[in-house]
Design a protein around this motif. Structure first.
Motif, short mmCIF file in Angstrom:
data_model
loop_
_atom_site.label_atom_id
_atom_site.label_comp_id
_atom_site.label_asym_id
_atom_site.label_seq_id
_atom_site.Cartn_x
_atom_site.Cartn_y
_atom_site.Cartn_z
N LYS A 47 42.27 41.37 46.19
CA LYS A 47 44.09 42.35 46.17
C LYS A 47 44.04 42.02 44.74
CE LYS A 47 47.09 38.80 45.96
NZ LYS A 47 47.17 38.51 44.43
N SER A 48 43.93 41.08 43.78
CA SER A 48 43.63 41.90 42.72
C SER A 48 42.67 42.39 41.95
CB SER A 48 44.08 40.52 40.85
OG SER A 48 44.71 39.71 41.81
N THR A 49 41.33 42.40 42.26
CA THR A 49 40.17 43.20 42.10
C THR A 49 40.92 44.52 43.17
OG1 THR A 49 39.21 41.43 42.52
CG2 THR A 49 37.70 43.41 42.85
N LEU A 51 43.64 45.99 42.86
CA LEU A 51 44.27 46.43 42.44
C LEU A 51 43.88 47.43 40.71
CD1 LEU A 51 47.43 44.42 42.63
CD2 LEU A 51 47.14 46.89 43.41
N GLN A 52 42.92 45.99 40.27
CA GLN A 52 41.96 46.28 39.09
C GLN A 52 41.32 48.05 39.05
OE1 GLN A 52 42.03 44.16 35.76
NE2 GLN A 52 42.08 42.56 37.20
N ILE A 53 40.98 48.48 40.17
CA ILE A 53 39.76 49.68 40.80
C ILE A 53 40.89 50.55 41.32
CG2 ILE A 53 38.19 50.64 42.43
CD1 ILE A 53 37.05 47.11 43.01
N LEU A 56 42.52 51.59 37.70
CA LEU A 56 41.40 52.23 36.78
C LEU A 56 41.19 51.13 36.25
CD1 LEU A 56 42.51 56.30 35.90
CD2 LEU A 56 41.27 55.44 38.23
N LEU A 57 41.21 49.85 35.76
CA LEU A 57 41.13 48.53 34.60
C LEU A 57 39.60 48.62 35.32
CD1 LEU A 57 44.40 46.80 34.40
CD2 LEU A 57 43.25 48.91 33.12
N ASP A 58 39.56 48.79 36.00
CA ASP A 58 38.05 48.03 36.71
C ASP A 58 37.66 48.89 37.74
OD1 ASP A 58 35.51 46.25 36.73
OD2 ASP A 58 36.47 44.95 37.65
N ILE A 91 52.30 46.23 37.44
CA ILE A 91 53.55 45.61 37.28
C ILE A 91 52.79 44.05 38.22
CG2 ILE A 91 55.50 43.96 38.55
CD1 ILE A 91 56.56 46.76 39.12
N TYR A 92 53.21 42.49 37.16
CA TYR A 92 52.10 41.58 37.77
C TYR A 92 53.71 40.19 37.87
CZ TYR A 92 48.47 44.11 35.00
OH TYR A 92 48.07 45.10 34.79
N GLN A 93 52.72 39.70 38.39
CA GLN A 93 53.22 38.19 38.62
C GLN A 93 54.14 38.26 37.31
OE1 GLN A 93 50.58 35.51 40.43
NE2 GLN A 93 52.90 34.09 41.32
N HIS A 95 55.81 38.72 33.32
CA HIS A 95 56.73 39.70 33.45
C HIS A 95 55.69 40.11 31.84
CE1 HIS A 95 57.77 37.81 29.02
NE2 HIS A 95 57.99 36.64 30.08
N HIS A 96 55.12 40.13 31.00
CA HIS A 96 54.11 39.87 30.06
C HIS A 96 54.39 41.32 28.88
CE1 HIS A 96 50.34 38.11 31.64
NE2 HIS A 96 50.28 38.59 32.93
N LEU A 97 56.14 41.12 29.40
CA LEU A 97 56.84 41.35 27.37
C LEU A 97 56.19 41.13 27.03
CD1 LEU A 97 60.23 41.37 29.47
CD2 LEU A 97 58.97 43.50 29.36
N ALA A 168 51.50 46.90 41.64
CA ALA A 168 52.39 45.65 41.61
C ALA A 168 51.02 44.36 42.11
CB ALA A 168 53.76 45.83 41.98
N ASP A 169 50.89 43.47 41.80
CA ASP A 169 50.31 42.05 42.44
C ASP A 169 51.67 41.10 41.87
OD1 ASP A 169 48.21 40.05 42.80
OD2 ASP A 169 47.65 41.34 40.78
N GLU A 170 51.69 41.12 43.79
CA GLU A 170 53.06 39.99 42.93
C GLU A 170 53.91 40.09 42.30
OE1 GLU A 170 52.72 37.44 45.26
OE2 GLU A 170 50.48 37.44 46.53
#
Ligand code: ADP
Ligand code: ADP
Length: 233
Positions: A47-49, A51-53, A56-58, A91-93, A95-97, A168-170
């Protein structure tokens, strides 16, 4: 036109080596304007793969990604980055703020980077923070916020540049069940009525059932969700 169309997406890591992992094997998915789609998948299913595709990240090995009617196949990094900055929110699991900036600054910075004036950026950020119930936390740094508050701020950051597609990933995967429920409600409040499309990966079947449609990633392809996933209670 659909916001996102994935057609025949395949992806293999470490192709042709002993560590080869065939992850996606012909994924087809359309996300229409204003549609909120739940993506459910066992851990490691890709699922992460995916979402990245989609974001447009991959790039896929084969197949096509169409964003707002534009075929992204063969497009260079600059075009992909532009489309991503303007049209996609992540959005990720976790926050990455940015830890050294306030909640407010974390939401204004991406806008300033896109050429929005400071006054407009602040107004928009405060409006978003208010909508998810953390307007009174605007001047706190992430470390001073609870996990649920941190995620609410991360949702606002994802919305800062008025994307057309939210990935959004989880998004509530790091929160206890009660908080998860409330924070998910805040996310739905942000999305509903905006015409924004969303693809939201979750393990939480109750949350998935609150979305417009559920798709399941299984053996590298998407299958329609079973009955118990698509009906509440
Ligand atoms: P999920 O998000 O569903 O847990 P991922 O998309 O992260 O799944 O990963 C799917 C599979 O691909 C897993 O087996 C993972 O180990 C593998 N994988 C992910 N990224 C890479 C990579 N960069 N190199 C090699 N294998 C990877
Ligand atoms: P996971 O969901 O597996 O815990 P993360 O949520 O940290 O992983 O991030 C998912 C993937 O997206 C990672 O490969 C990471 O490198 C990438 N990523 C995270 N944030 C950004 C970003 N702002 N821009 C580009 N790529 C990002």
């Amino acid at each position: 036109e659909p916001t996102l169309t994935l057609s025949g997406i395949t992806k293999t890591y470490n192709q042709g080596t002993p560590g080869e992992v065939r992850v996606l094997q012909g994924v087809d998915l359309t996300v229409n304007a204003g549609e909120v789609v739940a993506l459910v998948a066992p851990s490691g299913a890709g699922k992460s793969t995916l979402l990245q595709i989609a974001g447009l990240l991959d790039t896929p090995d084969a197949g096509a990604v169409q964003m707002l009617g534009q075929d992204m196949t063969g497009k260079g990094d600059r075009t992909r980055t532009n489309v991503r900055r303007n049209d996609v929110g992540f959005i990720y699991q976790f926050h990455h703020l940015l830890p050294e900036f306030s909640a407010l600054e974390n939401i204004t910075l991406p806008q300033l980077a896109n050429g929005v004036s400071e006054s407009v950026a602040v107004t928009r950020a405060m409006d978003l923070l208010g909508k998810v119930g953390v307007g009174d936390r605007a001047h706190h740094r992430p470390a001073a916020l609870s996990g649920g508050e941190q995620q609410r701020v991360a949702f606002c950051r994802a919305m800062a540049n008025e994307p057309r597609l939210l990935l959004a990933d989880e998004p509530t995967g790091n929160l206890d069940p009660g908080t998860s429920d409330q924070v998910f409600g805040a996310l739905m409040d942000l999305v509903s009525g905006t015409g924004l499309s969303a693809l939201i990966a979750t393990h939480n079947m109750e949350l998935a059932a609150r979305m417009d449609r559920v798709v399941r990633l299984e053996a590298g392809a998407l299958v329609a969700a079973s009955e118990e996933e698509t009906t509440d209670g």
